[in-house]
Design a protein around this motif. Sequence first.
Motif, mmCIF file in Angstrom:
data_model
loop_
_atom_site.group_PDB
_atom_site.id
_atom_site.type_symbol
_atom_site.label_atom_id
_atom_site.label_comp_id
_atom_site.label_asym_id
_atom_site.label_seq_id
_atom_site.Cartn_x
_atom_site.Cartn_y
_atom_site.Cartn_z
ATOM 1 N N GLU A 125 3.245 -10.529 -8.502
ATOM 2 C CA GLU A 125 1.940 -9.545 -8.749
ATOM 3 C C GLU A 125 1.736 -8.114 -8.282
ATOM 4 N N ASN A 126 2.614 -7.823 -7.198
ATOM 5 C CA ASN A 126 2.468 -6.480 -6.746
ATOM 6 C C ASN A 126 3.069 -5.397 -7.787
ATOM 7 N N GLN A 127 4.111 -6.065 -8.086
ATOM 8 C CA GLN A 127 5.179 -5.291 -9.397
ATOM 9 C C GLN A 127 4.298 -4.584 -10.348
ATOM 10 N N VAL B 130 -3.343 -1.113 -9.607
ATOM 11 C CA VAL B 130 -4.045 0.255 -8.587
ATOM 12 C C VAL B 130 -4.146 0.562 -7.270
ATOM 13 N N HIS B 131 -2.686 -0.138 -6.971
ATOM 14 C CA HIS B 131 -1.840 0.070 -5.604
ATOM 15 C C HIS B 131 -1.274 1.406 -4.856
ATOM 16 N N VAL B 132 -1.011 2.111 -6.376
ATOM 17 C CA VAL B 132 0.087 3.065 -6.655
ATOM 18 C C VAL B 132 -0.249 4.411 -5.614
ATOM 19 N N VAL C 150 -1.098 2.772 -1.997
ATOM 20 C CA VAL C 150 0.682 1.753 -0.482
ATOM 21 C C VAL C 150 1.309 3.332 -1.042
ATOM 22 N N HIS C 151 1.324 3.610 -1.802
ATOM 23 C CA HIS C 151 2.825 4.689 -2.049
ATOM 24 C C HIS C 151 2.119 6.045 -1.987
ATOM 25 N N TYR C 152 0.718 6.429 -1.153
ATOM 26 C CA TYR C 152 0.231 7.701 -1.227
ATOM 27 C C TYR C 152 1.174 9.223 -1.073
ATOM 28 N N GLN D 219 6.936 -0.185 1.890
ATOM 29 C CA GLN D 219 5.149 -0.087 1.847
ATOM 30 C C GLN D 219 4.733 -1.173 1.432
ATOM 31 N N ASP D 220 5.128 -1.596 -0.409
ATOM 32 C CA ASP D 220 4.215 -2.517 -0.527
ATOM 33 C C ASP D 220 4.873 -3.968 0.626
ATOM 34 N N LYS D 221 5.443 -4.485 0.952
ATOM 35 C CA LYS D 221 5.856 -5.107 1.730
ATOM 36 C C LYS D 221 4.830 -5.085 2.792
HETATM 37 FE FE FE2 Z 1 3.886 -0.788 -4.952
#
Ligand code: FE2
Length: 322
Positions: free
Chosen positions: A153-155, A159-161, A164-166, A280-282
Amino acid sequence: MILNQWYSILPSKSIKKNQIVAVRRLNLDLALYRSENGELGCVVDQCSHRGAALSLGKVKGDCIQCPFHALEFDKNGKCTFIPANGKSSTADMTRYNVKKYLVKEANGIIYLWYGDEEKATEYLPFFYDYVDNSYAYSEIEDHWNSHYSRCIENQLDVVHVPFVHYNTIGRGNKTLINGPKVEYENNILRTSANNEVDEGQTPKSPEECTIKKTNLNFMFPNIWMNYITEKIKVIIYFAPVDDENTILYIRFYCKISKMRFINNIIAFFGKFANKIIERQDKKVVITQKPKASSLKSGEKLLVGDGPIIMYRKIREELKSKV
Ligand SMILES: [Fe+2]
Ligand code: FES
């Protein structure tokens, strides 16, 4: 887990000839081994005699030999020799047979059939239409203390991009989520990010959006591809260890150059870029509760979570089909 599927579980290169490797996958303890002629075998990692781990034994021809009292088992889990009974013994050994699992290899990946053997299909899930031998690739792996559904789901989460990956792939403060458009065709769930800087505009609905050239693709049960450009792709297979652990195998594919060795170099460095993003995701994903996702989890989802909702629905359907 969804039953009756081929799961990508391990890179082929992890098991050399005449080697046995103990792996835990899909809540099963397995002894995977490769015989002298390169063929794979997979049996439960527990001897039928007195329970020792077969993975500590030896490969003998096509068989695996237990380290404790040297019973031997072939690729079908059939007991073929009990030294204590002697070579001349003609006694039936059926009751010593161990459970075996169907395994196949393609694309440098070992696949395990999880479910009813009679229902096993020929087709091994992979993005055959998108990458082939003309690409160079480089792979890293990482263990996440998460259920594989959360990792997948994270992949699919657009919305998180920007959060989390700012400071990496999400630079630019594009926090407003248009759509995203989601499609499901030929066993591939496809979506693409369509994020914008929030200047007070109303987000576009999924229907108003299109799938962009750079897009995210997921193939059931556990393989994903980021189509970055025609010549660059990232593929991840999410090997389920058990209900709380997953190993991600992340490949950077490249054929930017006409020269193979240059592509090899780019792929080699590309995997480190993947690693930064993946870490970053983990950090966040491993904190999600409950560990496994589900359609009826009670989570309050957003319009932008469309791809995740679609994933959950299809997963539920596949689970109920068997
Ligand atoms: Fe991500
Ligand atoms: S426990 Fe395996 S041979 Fe005895």
